[in-house]
Scaffold this motif. Structure first.
Motif, PDB file in Angstrom:
ATOM      1  N   ARG A 101      40.737  61.853  11.844  1.00 34.27           N
ATOM      2  CA  ARG A 101      40.298  60.694  12.642  1.00 34.27           C
ATOM      3  C   ARG A 101      40.213  59.439  11.772  1.00 34.27           C
ATOM      4  O   ARG A 101      40.596  58.343  12.196  1.00 34.27           O
ATOM      5  N   ARG A 129      42.469  56.007  12.477  1.00 31.96           N
ATOM      6  CA  ARG A 129      41.982  54.623  12.562  1.00 31.96           C
ATOM      7  C   ARG A 129      42.710  53.735  11.564  1.00 31.96           C
ATOM      8  O   ARG A 129      43.030  52.586  11.851  1.00 31.96           O
ATOM      9  N   GLY A 161      42.229  57.319  16.906  1.00 32.99           N
ATOM     10  CA  GLY A 161      41.006  57.658  16.178  1.00 32.99           C
ATOM     11  C   GLY A 161      39.748  57.110  16.800  1.00 32.99           C
ATOM     12  O   GLY A 161      38.695  57.088  16.149  1.00 32.99           O
TER      13      GLY A 161
END
Length: 581
Positions: free
Chosen positions: A234, A238, A331
């Motif tokens: 995650r 991002r 994300g």
């Protein structure tokens, strides 16, 4: 996003020796000169070899294996040398080629004089997976339709087998590190070139020497920048989306539509909504593509007669949506939806912000159900994989693998894994695959000597040696009889569990948690005794499309169609008077 064919670098990095070129083998007793001329354009980046017989092919294969050169493509001319040629010999050659170079993409070509009489026979071989494509031998220069097929197959080989020549991201971690494998899988699904390096490799030592940050596994370096610790997929997601996604301050205060989920349904909605001028934000908790993005080869999607991998299909859709102005954030899972009251804006909450939109499309898809065997849950990332395990498939070369699941995703994973594994066993609770899998996949599985189907069976236990899965225990459901099976991998694709925990009670769901739309919404939630539109939920302005919707077909094409169709309902809602919203 298409993956370009691998190019041999003109200079090599000091710590990375030049690797042998991948080979393209051309086998033809009659048209060797034609094929050699057509494939001359690939000779700079591939070792292109033309032979005129099966013994010559075997000799080349032995030489390539000895020097460590992979075979990317094998082209076999099936034009009969004589009118009474025994076609069984040609088919035997095709089968032997499949065994000799299982990871190579295999093409049958036939001259025009023989193409039409024999197309039905070879079409059947394509359906069985003996060859990946049957093409007409070019009859002139610049046959770009022919070369389009060649490039597609080379693209597929590079994406699933070949080592990328350029690494956008370099991951450094001890072998088998579970988070590093998650990062690798995420980068694969996003179509991002990457490499995995152990700390004691030359590349790993160089990357670690150039960072001043504390070494914590895994470390990841982007395009030569100093490496930093990446704690999760995650976090990486991002980072990947931060370069092109607008910040919250740059987004409009009132969006036209927020799409939750970037699978086929969400991406199709993003393309159509953004192309029609709607301010469009897509929020995805994981990688773009959803479950479809993990499929090794989707052969029944309209417009791709030779098939397309889920990663390439969804990467193209992502690029298309971005081109029209959609904003895609990966994300960022949605934590809560707060419906607007009496036509007010809906509010979508993430962990760091609240975003407001006139409409919301739920396209969050489904996840694979857990197996529920504690001994195996502890080995996830250590030989046990939820999902198609595309990035880990080459690690299973020469091993025995078990795939659990009877849907198309399981079938596609089994066919792909069979290119590497010594054997693949598909385990299903039902008697067979006929009720849950498309016939084209069943045909291909039945024709593959490396794949076995065990119906009426389940996995009940498993264990590890030196931290990696080494065995599973299978149980016949009818008799309770159990047997021990040594394996090098367990791939779990166990049906659908919807992503709906973030939805309020006002959005009605069925007993399994799937979102109800249209006439399936309970009548006491209808407005003025009129049911919602087919893709509309019980909350005006909140729609649903794709696998998360109750009653959906759970197919890529149907999800894409629903996502596109939802945009017309979004327009209707936006143009309706306030009292009807």
């Amino acid at each position: 996003m298409s993956t370009p064919p691998p190019s041999q670098p003109t200079t090599s990095e000091p710590d990375r020796p030049v690797e042998p070129q991948p080979a393209i083998l051309l086998v033809s007793a009659l048209h060797g000169e034609v094929l050699a001329r057509q494939f001359r354009r690939y000779a700079h980046e591939y070792d292109v070899r033309a032979v005129d017989s099966q013994p010559a092919l075997s000799a080349d294969l032995e030489e390539l294996e000895a020097q460590g050169s992979p075979v990317a493509l094998l082209v076999l001319d099936t034009s009969p040398e004589t009118e009474d040629q025994d076609w069984s010999q040609t088919f035997a050659s095709l089968k032997s080629v499949r065994t000799a170079v299982p990871t190579a993409r295999r093409i049958a070509v036939t001259a025009w004089s023989s193409f039409m009489p024999h197309v039905q026979l070879l079409r059947h071989k394509v359906a069985m997976g003996v060859v990946d494509a049957h093409l007409l031998l070019p009859r002139g220069q610049r046959d770009e339709e022919f070369h389009s097929a060649i490039v597609d197959l080379l693209n597929d080989w590079v994406a699933t087998t070949g080592r990328p020549q350029v690494e956008t991201f370099s991951i450094v971690a001890p072998p088998g590190h579970p988070i590093a494998r998650q990062l690798q899988d995420h980068l694969y699904r996003m179509g991002t070139p990457h490499g995995m390096h152990s700390p004691d490799s030359e590349t790993g030592r160089r990357i670690l020497a150039e960072t001043e940050e504390e070494i914590r596994w895994p470390m990841i370096s982007a395009s030569g920048l100093p490496a930093e610790h990446c704690p999760s997929a995650r976090h990486l997601a991002r980072r990947l989306s931060a370069n092109h996604a607008l910040t919250v301050e740059q987004l409009p205060d009132e969006l036209d539509v927020i799409i939750v989920g970037a699978g086929p349904a969400g991406l199709a909605a993003a393309v159509y909504a953004a192309s029609e001028g709607l301010s469009t934000l897509v929020l995805e908790s994981d990688a773009v593509g959803g479950q479809a993005g993990t499929s090794s080869m989707i052969r029944n999607y309209l417009g791709f007669p030779r098939g397309i991998s889920g990663m390439r299909l969804t990467s193209r859709a992502r690029t298309q949506a971005l081109r029209f102005g959609a904003v895609i954030r990966t994300g960022w899972p949605v934590e809560r939806l707060e419906p607007g009251i009496d036509g007010d804006l809906h509010t979508v909450h993430t962990e760091s912000e609240a975003l407001r939109a006139r409409t919301v499309l739920i396209a969050s898809g489904v996840s694979y159900r857990r197996l529920g065997v504690d001994s195996l849950e502890q080995l996830v990332g250590h030989g046990v994989h939820y999902g198609a395990a595309m990035a880990s498939a080459p690690e299973m070369e020469g091993q025995d693998v078990v795939v659990v699941g009877g849907g198309n995703s399981a079938g596609q994973a089994a066919v792909h894994l069979a290119r590497f594994a010594r054997s693949v066993t598909i385990v299903v609770r039902r008697p067979g695959l006929g009720e849950t899998m498309s016939q084209y996949l069943i045909t291909e599985i039945e024709a593959n000597p490396r794949i076995e189907v065990q119906g009426g069976t389940r996995v009940v236990d498993g264990g590890a040696e030196e931290g990696e899965l080494s065995w599973v225990e299978l149980e016949e459901i009818a008799t309770g009889q159990r047997r021990h099976q040594e394996v090098g991998g367990l791939v779990l694709l166990l049906g659908a569990a919807p992503h709906c925990d973030w939805l309020p009670a006002a959005v009605c769901r069925d007993e399994r948690g799937f979102v109800l739309t249209g006439r399936d919404v309970p009548a006491d939630h209808w407005l003025q005794d009129v049911p919602p539109a087919q893709l509309s939920t019980a909350v005006p302005g909140v729609l649903c499309a794709g696998d998360v919707r109750a009653g959906s077909m759970k197919r890529v094409a149907s999800a894409t169609g629903e996502g596109a169709a939802a945009v017309s309902l979004i327009h209707e809602h936006l143009s309706a008077p306030p009292e009807r919203r």
